[in-house]
Design an enzyme around this catalytic site. Sequence first.
Site, PDB file in Angstrom:
ATOM      1  N   GLU A   1     -32.435  19.269  -0.365  1.00 11.53           N
ATOM      2  CA  GLU A   1     -31.715  18.007  -0.532  1.00 11.53           C
ATOM      3  C   GLU A   1     -30.858  17.721   0.679  1.00 11.53           C
ATOM      4  OE1 GLU A   1     -29.803  19.276  -4.056  1.00 11.53           O
ATOM      5  OE2 GLU A   1     -30.821  17.826  -5.304  1.00 11.53           O
TER       6      GLU A   1
ATOM      7  N   ASP B   1      -3.940  -0.349  -3.575  1.00  8.48           N
ATOM      8  CA  ASP B   1      -4.115   0.765  -2.630  1.00  8.48           C
ATOM      9  C   ASP B   1      -3.111   1.885  -2.891  1.00  8.48           C
ATOM     10  OD1 ASP B   1      -5.534  -0.502   0.514  1.00  8.48           O
ATOM     11  OD2 ASP B   1      -6.266  -0.480  -1.557  1.00  8.48           O
TER      12      ASP B   1
ATOM     13  N   SER C   1     -20.405  19.721  -8.541  1.00 10.22           N
ATOM     14  CA  SER C   1     -20.406  21.171  -8.695  1.00 10.22           C
ATOM     15  C   SER C   1     -20.196  21.858  -7.361  1.00 10.22           C
ATOM     16  CB  SER C   1     -21.749  21.626  -9.271  1.00 10.22           C
ATOM     17  OG  SER C   1     -22.761  21.335  -8.309  1.00 10.22           O
TER      18      SER C   1
ATOM     19  N   ASP D   1       0.818  -1.216   0.000  1.00 14.18           N
ATOM     20  CA  ASP D   1       0.000   0.000   0.000  1.00 14.18           C
ATOM     21  C   ASP D   1       0.852   1.267   0.000  1.00 14.18           C
ATOM     22  OD1 ASP D   1      -2.904  -0.873   2.012  1.00 14.18           O
ATOM     23  OD2 ASP D   1      -1.665  -2.118   0.706  1.00 14.18           O
TER      24      ASP D   1
ATOM     25  N   ASP E   1     -24.258  15.286  -4.970  1.00 14.42           N
ATOM     26  CA  ASP E   1     -23.765  16.250  -5.938  1.00 14.42           C
ATOM     27  C   ASP E   1     -23.026  15.519  -7.045  1.00 14.42           C
ATOM     28  OD1 ASP E   1     -21.043  18.551  -6.062  1.00 14.42           O
ATOM     29  OD2 ASP E   1     -22.970  18.662  -7.111  1.00 14.42           O
TER      30      ASP E   1
ATOM     31  N   HIS F   1      -8.958  -0.099  -2.507  1.00  5.09           N
ATOM     32  CA  HIS F   1      -9.151   1.342  -2.640  1.00  5.09           C
ATOM     33  C   HIS F   1      -9.175   1.811  -4.091  1.00  5.09           C
ATOM     34  CE1 HIS F   1      -9.115   3.190   1.447  1.00  5.09           C
ATOM     35  NE2 HIS F   1      -8.743   1.959   1.744  1.00  5.09           N
TER      36      HIS F   1
END
Lengths: 162, 715
Positions: free
Chosen positions: B647, B201, B640, B172, B636, B234
């Site tokens: 929401e 990872d 943005s 990793d 989102d 990951h």
Amino acid sequence: ENEKTDSEYNTVAEIEKKITEAFEVFDHECNQTVDVREIGSIVRSLGCYPTEAQLHELLAEVEEEEPTGYIHLQKFLPVMTRVLVERSYQPTPEDVLLHAFEALDVNKCGYLTKEELVKYMTEEGEPFTQEEMEDMLSAALDPETNTMRYKDYITLMIVDDV
Amino acid sequence: MGHSHCSSACRFRFCALAFKAAVLIQRWYRRYVARLEMRRRCTWRIFQSIEYACEQDQIKLHNFFSYLMDRFTPSSSKERKLPHAFCRYAELEKYCDYESMEVPDSYVGPRLSFPLLPDHATALLEAFKQKQQLHARYVLNLLHETRKHLKQLPNISHVSTCYSEEVTVCGDLHGQLDDLFLIFYKNGLPSPSKTYVFNGDFVDRGKQSLEILIVLFTFLLVYPNEVHLNRGNHEDHMVNLRYGFTKEVMQKYKVHGRKILKMIQNVFCWLPLATLIDEKVLIIHGGISDTTDLDMLEKIQRHKFISVLRGKKRKESNRNVEIQEINGEDKAQASPAEQDGAASACPQSRAAQAPSMANRLEFSRWVRQTVQEQIERCRRLVDVSESEEEELTYSSLVSMTDLDAPESFRSLQILDILWSDPMPQEGCRENTVRGGGCYFGPDVTEKILKKYSLQFLIRSHECKQEGYEFCHNRKVLTIFSASNYYEIGSNRGAYVKLGPDLVPHFVQYQANKTAHTLTMTQRISRVEESAFRALREKLFAHTSALSSAFKAYDKEGRITLSTWATAVESVLRLGLPWRMLRPQLVRSAADGTLEYQSWLEDLAMEQRSREHIQSGLLEVIYRNRSNLETIFRIIDRDHSGLISFEEFHQTWKLFSSHMNIELTDDGISDLVRSIDFNKDGNIDFNEFLEAFRLVKQSTPAARAKPPRSHDANRI
């Protein structure tokens, strides 16, 4: 009267919990056993100051009949509980530690040279292993003078000792 | 003493004294060292338990996230137009097009041209050392080429030591570019005579994940025979949302970040799953399970598994688990089998398709309705399934795809490879800590080695203090290459070299000069300080639960220290040796009791001094801020940075009901109102979270602390 026995009981139970916790920190396989070589660390981190000789005596009590290299919590717990309840292996006071260094400091200069320190620690008492010696030197020795000002070193050892 | 004509009695006395003195000193010293050792192990335990406790949250959140992913269609405002599916690579290419991007003359960073040459690689390394940023055009170009290359690779890479005398395997890296630099410095760059395997990872947590990817992909293209990459858990956009990679990309590439992320998603899924050295050493990121089948793994269409989540809880004996393939923003409209791009198995037939985002008001209303429905369902399910596991409740809310058994089994294969951990006991059981994969025992290892005539396994996935660790009778080697992972001085990183004899040789390092100059005591103290800070933060985040737990034992506002330990463990469930840690966390009265209320207040004061917000709400947000952030990022979808107040509010409600948190409607409203947001009802939540962080850092005390403090939720 009852209250007293209650608090006594609590204390023993609490001691047992403490011992179990410390033990489990070194129990890597989560099977209630630790490597025999870690017993020293466990006993000491519970606040005791045994000599190596005393540690060996303790080990004899907790080892299996046929030593396996592992110590089981079952055997360790009662023995260690007794040690803590009886307050065995208490430290000597700090000033005695200072006297010890002063005794080795034959020239009374307030420090020990690297050679002196190595000689005493690896040839006298319960000698250090090479690793132990190197560890102590790395923290205690002033690299410029190659000496150990033992009074300063003691403060380090004391302050850190919660 | 010191007399030149010391009598023998005198000398004898001195000898005896010296002996006694030595014993005394040695006794003290050994106790000191033992104490240090205990502290070191406790500190390690703290970091690990906090890290894995976070991953435990993931179990609950995975299903919630996939629900959200399923529900929220992209916004329809002009720049936010995202195609619905990348069924064909052509569409992906069009969206992530880079050729029309102009690189201004003022750009001083490296300019890549393809095919890449070794000079490009070294130029990049140099540029990153100078903290330069690669232009988005080149990033995208690189990603496209990487994808093209990876596509032709098999699922399992085969490496031979007869071509390359030695193979270097790294674990990793987690965005720690300094460690990669150190490895290259000590071991040499990849080249025709230097083979590397990077075991997954590469990203998340560290702040230079993207740079690492760029470097690794560049070398991959320059030396395709000598550089091999394995996928890690990951390398997954769902995980990236949580652990910082997504954020890093968006911060570094404000305009093109979305495209880059999208492209990366389509590169990750093409990463090979495993590497075999001389057909004898198997390298996978996580581990194995008792059902791991290399033949099947070779044949799987690996790119179809963008993100592998868990559906129902798997049973020990019966591994028929329904796994949902999550496909981010895409909804496949055609059958995924022959498609190039990301395939999704999300059913279209689900009722109440979200309305288009053209009408925000309508959307908000729809959100509110759906949220209400879901909350009702939550409640009903909780009533009905009280005896069932928590996970079943959450997972029932997820739109489950009825994958056929072979499909889900294949999915499990990858899940196990990427997420499993070895355990000392025999057998194979679910990895409940991580929420994916298994715990596999030495017998499982033995079986696999025998079945495929292997000598040993190399895996990563777990941080090790020395950078590497053997287990299962030296048949499983964990290699971890991110040094100082938790904190400066917390651990070394390592890489392992294998020659034709396949005997492993290790090189350890620590990518921070400070770590070297500190003594063992100082290093342990420093890491310890960091660990306890993180632990106190965690304690604070559970103030109300702790308070209730203490009250149960209460006698006039005091509890014994023993009770404290028991209560704290019952709330936090971190499995830590609380009695050992107590001296650093609690100051007790002489009679061994603790006034818990004032202790809790002290905790709060430490945290609150950084905040202006009321403490009750603060506590809840603290505990969930990274989760909140992740959820926001999902909502989102076009990155943005804006979501509507509605929401936000509804999402919070949904989230808190899923997680069984008390709804603090008014609190949330107050909180939101206290932050500036556009009058059109949008929250720039990046600023919101940033403001939150800034307030935390704004006190002089905080500024004086070392910059890199361990935060279990840090990126």
